[in-house]
Design a protein around this motif. Sequence first.
Motif, short mmCIF file in Angstrom:
data_model
loop_
_atom_site.label_atom_id
_atom_site.label_comp_id
_atom_site.label_asym_id
_atom_site.label_seq_id
_atom_site.Cartn_x
_atom_site.Cartn_y
_atom_site.Cartn_z
N ASP A 233 0.82 -1.20 0.00
CA ASP A 233 0.00 0.00 0.00
C ASP A 233 0.87 1.26 0.00
OD1 ASP A 233 -2.32 -1.54 0.14
OD2 ASP A 233 -2.31 -1.58 2.34
N ASN A 234 0.43 2.25 -0.77
CA ASN A 234 1.08 3.58 -0.79
C ASN A 234 2.57 3.51 -1.12
OD1 ASN A 234 -1.44 4.76 0.16
ND2 ASN A 234 -0.88 3.99 2.19
N ARG A 296 -0.83 -10.54 6.16
CA ARG A 296 -1.26 -9.16 6.39
C ARG A 296 -0.94 -8.71 7.81
NH1 ARG A 296 -4.68 -6.04 8.62
NH2 ARG A 296 -5.60 -7.76 9.81
N THR A 311 1.94 -1.75 5.03
CA THR A 311 0.80 -2.67 4.87
C THR A 311 0.63 -3.07 3.41
OG1 THR A 311 -0.79 -0.88 4.53
CG2 THR A 311 -0.38 -1.58 6.81
N SER A 312 -0.20 -4.10 3.20
CA SER A 312 -0.47 -4.57 1.84
C SER A 312 -1.94 -4.93 1.70
CB SER A 312 0.38 -5.80 1.50
OG SER A 312 1.72 -5.43 1.29
N SER A 313 -2.41 -4.93 0.46
CA SER A 313 -3.76 -5.37 0.14
C SER A 313 -3.68 -6.67 -0.64
CB SER A 313 -4.48 -4.31 -0.69
OG SER A 313 -4.53 -3.08 0.03
N TYR A 337 -7.66 -5.20 -6.42
CA TYR A 337 -8.04 -3.80 -6.57
C TYR A 337 -9.34 -3.48 -5.84
CZ TYR A 337 -4.09 -2.73 -9.41
OH TYR A 337 -2.79 -2.49 -9.81
N LYS A 340 -8.04 -2.68 -2.52
CA LYS A 340 -7.47 -1.33 -2.54
C LYS A 340 -8.58 -0.28 -2.43
CE LYS A 340 -2.93 -1.80 -3.47
NZ LYS A 340 -1.88 -1.24 -2.60
N LYS A 344 -7.82 -0.56 1.59
CA LYS A 344 -6.46 -1.13 1.70
C LYS A 344 -6.27 -1.94 2.97
CE LYS A 344 -4.63 2.76 -0.97
NZ LYS A 344 -3.71 3.90 -1.02
N ASN A 345 -5.12 -2.59 3.08
CA ASN A 345 -4.73 -3.39 4.23
C ASN A 345 -5.81 -4.40 4.59
OD1 ASN A 345 -3.12 -4.30 6.35
ND2 ASN A 345 -3.95 -2.78 7.78
#
Length: 350
Positions: A233-234, A296, A311-313, A337, A340, A344-345
């Motif tokens: 993320d980001n 996660r 963090t991640s999605s 997506y 997202k 997110k996360n």
Amino acid sequence: MKPYTAVENSFTQIKIKTYKVMLPILILATTVGIILEDFNDTNDMVNQYSLPILFFWFVALYPLLLRMNSRHFKYIEYCTFVLLSGLFLLKFWIVVHYQLGIDGTYGLGEFFDWIPLYFIFIFFTFNGKRALSISLLFIWTTLLIATYEIATTHYNRLILSPLIQFHLSNLVYVIALYFLQKLKEVFLLADANKKAANTDFLTNLPNRRYMHELLQDKIQKGNKLSVILFDIDNFKKINDRYGHDIGDLVLKEVSHLIKSHLKSDSVLGRWGGEEFLVLAINRNAAESAVLAEEIRRLLEQTRIEPVGVVTSSFGVTEFGQNDAIHSFLNRADKALYEAKDSGKNQVLIR
């Protein structure tokens, strides 16, 4: 980077594994030799000293070999080469000078049954023309010793045959080993190139090409499959704020963290940019979603300096009976997506 660095490192690891197998056998052989020397009471001074020296050298080498850094390994090889060369040349001179042709002795003895292993060791220790030159120098030295002893001490035509056979057979060993080494280099280079073509240079993970081929292979074999597609993320903000070097650091840290968490039934690869793909073998979508949630939380609980928490999605999907690879991966991409767009996360399944 030198083009042969990967090849050399691969071959060093092969050598270390080979020596781990061979050293116990050599220790046993020297032990048997020492026992037989005492039992037969041959009074062979070289064997009486050389066999215990070799025994203690091999015994000392083995524990070092188990924990040795490959960078320092070559120095042990050089020392072993010097020791073996000295012992073989000394034994050869004594046999030719004191034993050959005396009291019906027309053989060089069992000590030289090990000579092929000596040449193999030379080609393990040195590369290409250097190994060839050292081997030929050894043969030339023994030839000079034999020629000198025959000319100055006792000529007996019966001793010519074992000496000629000894040198010709050694020459055949050396030529064969030289070309085998060339063949080895071709195969190792091809293997290194294959690994480079299938490995992401930054994270050292399997790249998109390899993951796609692995996915095809598992589908053809009929394995139950699901994938976890995720990205950081980001990540653009991280690059903009901290620079691409820190962005690369984040990619490497995330890769290492997740790879160390996964079990053997899951393969992590870099899919592209900040995207990663986990191929979960013999897991359905629900089971893979549990794994994705573990990853996660793992990321959420880990700080990567100087960025902090990353963090991640995640998008998760399972391969269906009517699926093709592109529809399978597109579904995972849409799930990612959606995660997202939903804040997110988080983990979403499609």
